[in-house]
Design an enzyme around this catalytic site. Sequence first.
Site, short mmCIF file in Angstrom:
data_model
loop_
_atom_site.label_atom_id
_atom_site.label_comp_id
_atom_site.label_asym_id
_atom_site.label_seq_id
_atom_site.Cartn_x
_atom_site.Cartn_y
_atom_site.Cartn_z
CB CYS A 2 -0.88 0.03 1.24
SG CYS A 2 -1.83 -1.45 1.48
NE ARG A 27 4.65 1.64 -0.87
CZ ARG A 27 5.46 1.83 0.16
NH1 ARG A 27 6.54 2.56 0.00
NH2 ARG A 27 5.20 1.32 1.34
CD1 TRP A 74 -0.37 -5.73 -3.42
CD2 TRP A 74 -0.47 -6.64 -1.39
NE1 TRP A 74 0.11 -7.01 -3.52
CE2 TRP A 74 0.05 -7.60 -2.29
CE3 TRP A 74 -0.63 -7.00 -0.05
CZ2 TRP A 74 0.42 -8.88 -1.89
CZ3 TRP A 74 -0.27 -8.29 0.35
CH2 TRP A 74 0.25 -9.21 -0.58
CG ASN A 100 0.52 2.13 3.71
OD1 ASN A 100 -0.57 2.17 3.15
ND2 ASN A 100 1.62 2.66 3.20
N GLY A 101 -0.23 -1.22 6.61
CA GLY A 101 0.10 -2.11 7.73
C GLY A 101 -1.07 -3.03 8.03
CD GLU A 505 17.61 -12.39 -8.39
OE1 GLU A 505 17.06 -12.98 -7.44
OE2 GLU A 505 17.20 -11.30 -8.82
CE LYS A 509 14.25 -10.46 -10.62
NZ LYS A 509 14.77 -10.55 -9.33
CD GLU A 512 10.60 -11.44 -8.68
OE1 GLU A 512 10.40 -10.80 -7.65
OE2 GLU A 512 11.61 -11.24 -9.40
CG HIS A 528 20.87 -35.87 -5.64
ND1 HIS A 528 21.24 -37.18 -5.47
CD2 HIS A 528 22.02 -35.17 -5.74
CE1 HIS A 528 22.57 -37.26 -5.43
NE2 HIS A 528 23.06 -36.05 -5.60
CE LYS A 627 11.56 -2.55 -6.06
NZ LYS A 627 12.35 -3.63 -6.68
C1 G6P Z 1 9.57 -8.35 -2.55
C2 G6P Z 1 10.05 -7.82 -3.89
C3 G6P Z 1 11.38 -8.46 -4.24
C4 G6P Z 1 12.38 -8.25 -3.13
C5 G6P Z 1 11.85 -8.73 -1.78
C6 G6P Z 1 12.74 -8.27 -0.64
O1 G6P Z 1 9.24 -9.69 -2.67
O2 G6P Z 1 9.09 -8.08 -4.90
O3 G6P Z 1 11.86 -7.89 -5.43
O4 G6P Z 1 13.56 -8.93 -3.43
O5 G6P Z 1 10.56 -8.16 -1.53
O6 G6P Z 1 12.71 -6.87 -0.58
P1 G6P Z 1 13.82 -5.95 0.03
O7 G6P Z 1 13.32 -4.56 -0.21
O8 G6P Z 1 13.89 -6.29 1.49
O9 G6P Z 1 15.09 -6.23 -0.66
#
Ligand code: G6P
Length: 632
Positions: A2, A27, A74, A100-101, A505, A509, A512, A528, A627
Amino acid sequence: MCGIVGFIGPRDAAPYLIEGLRRLEYRGYDSAGIATLEDGELRITKAAGRLDNLVQLLAESPSPGHTGIGHTRWATHGPANDVNAHPHLGRGNAVAVVHNGVIENFRNLKSRLEAEGCQFRSATDTEVIAHLVATCLDEQLSLASAKLDESDGEDGWIEPEYRPLVAAVQQAVAQLQGTYGLAVVFRDYPEVIIAARLGSPLVVGVGDDAHIIASDASPLAGHTEQIVYLADHQIALVTADSLRVIDRDQGRIQHQVNVLDLPPDAASLDGFPHYMLKEIFEQPETIRNAMRGRLSLDEATAVFGGLNLTPQQLRSVNRILLTACGTSWHAALVGEYIIEEIAQIPVEVEYASELRYRNPPLESNTLLFAITQSGETADTLAALREMKRKGHPTLAICNVVGSSIAQAADGGIYLHAGPEIGVASTKAFTSQCTVMAMLALYFGRMRNVGFEAGLKIIENLQKLPELVTRALETNDVCRQLAGKYCHCTNFLYLGRQFNFPTALEGALKLKEISYIHAEGYPAAEMKHGPIALVDEHTPTVIIIPQGAVYDKVMSNLEEIKARGGPVIAIVCEGDTRVADVADDVIEVPHIDDFLQPILSIIPLQLLAYHIAVLRGCDVDKPRNLAKSVTVE
Ligand code: G6P
């Protein structure tokens, strides 16, 4: 997740609110709304879906007023629809709240408030806050003597007419369990906004004749360079020309005004079709920024200004614990390999969401690093606080200046990567890996790494920006390969040693942003289990640069080919041996093993990006993701 924005000043608030909400879109959200005040009327407009839906409503029916609050939601409690969108009204429509929260005790509060006659419209936890504030305000207004405390009242610091408002918010938030960043407007006091925070960020931008409240600094860019970061348990009383901050326990406090280092065009696309692609291409510069002023040739080491621990304290560290979530957790894994290899200090990596509730036996000289782009990830913050409570020194490796984790840590290292707006993290990852390598150098030079070896590490680090620029030249080949493979529904990503986290990673990517199932694995571990997935429809992306385990990974590659699986190999420039066996190769420059992940990840970012674009996905705002994950 949010986003909050508020404006109070001599101009219409709505355009500022919409612009601010646009800048907070990154976000992640699923509905949006604003409230403005004019002539005793509190007007609320909200709409499910994208911000454009709200803009459309406002075009048909404008929302005038010089004071207003806005929100991108959100969904946590209740579906993403118009009713659940913020702002929410309290009893008698006297107050509106954005939040927010998460309020953990909202069910109990709701039952009580319903019994007292409050009528709830939404399924949200936030509406409880609105009714609570409205109820407390009624109470405070009926107490003729309502005031903060003796000293506040006596020196006239807060005007008598505003004291009941502040007292009402204080009384309301005292009953909340959970986290909140919130902003409240009052129908009968259009010249005031009150903001409060606990565990969810809020900043106030101080302009010449106006104030902007926001959940991060981005709505302030271009409007003011003066920013106040609210801390937990603080309440801000904001008018167009004044800002007063009250701490729950200490009463009136003198807040600190900081300089905001955010160019007005920080959020522009610079001609790129998506933020993600722009941020991928920024990496030569962001890596340079991560190193700027931090490499000393005289001492053959790295220098960090903000660790706030003495060299003696750092020398006595005998274990490092790295904690993070998501992509930052992958950077932590890279860090584990690099720090152990170079500095010979045992390193452990823990998901923050696990660490916060674990009770691991930790030696007293364990140093915790929380790695986080946003500095707001709820689990990472909680894990850091738990380690701090246990008496361990805690440091943050963080991108967002003034963020909650940056504030909570004993010290830390900023990435200086500039705002990362694409939800899928790219430039933050490579900056985090770069900082990991500099930390390894720093700790290594305190222990076993000699002067010459230190210089060699620096030499390698300094090559990075240019080599990343070269790695970005793989963009065209990545686009072509995306066309070839974008219809596949499963991918395997394999890498070994330093590039095992790169494989994780790369897979993250892809999943996601393209919603394709992808699994990252240590290359040799494939035997395995994951090898059972190999068939002609399941491509394997294998990271196989020149280096210590080249021959070993080559054998893994052969094993996949023997089972008919298509292979895309990330190799070092000039490698012909892999090209003979793999279906497709992507060449990146060669560098010492410990820095290779920073080069190898570039084509994996690009491949994921192009596949997602070809599949018509919303690359910068993938479904369900946020985000900044500010809930558990
Ligand atoms: C969310 C984002 C990711 C990020 C993760 C950790 O899942 O979508 O892209 O890696 O949070 O976020 P931070 O801000 O703590 O690196």
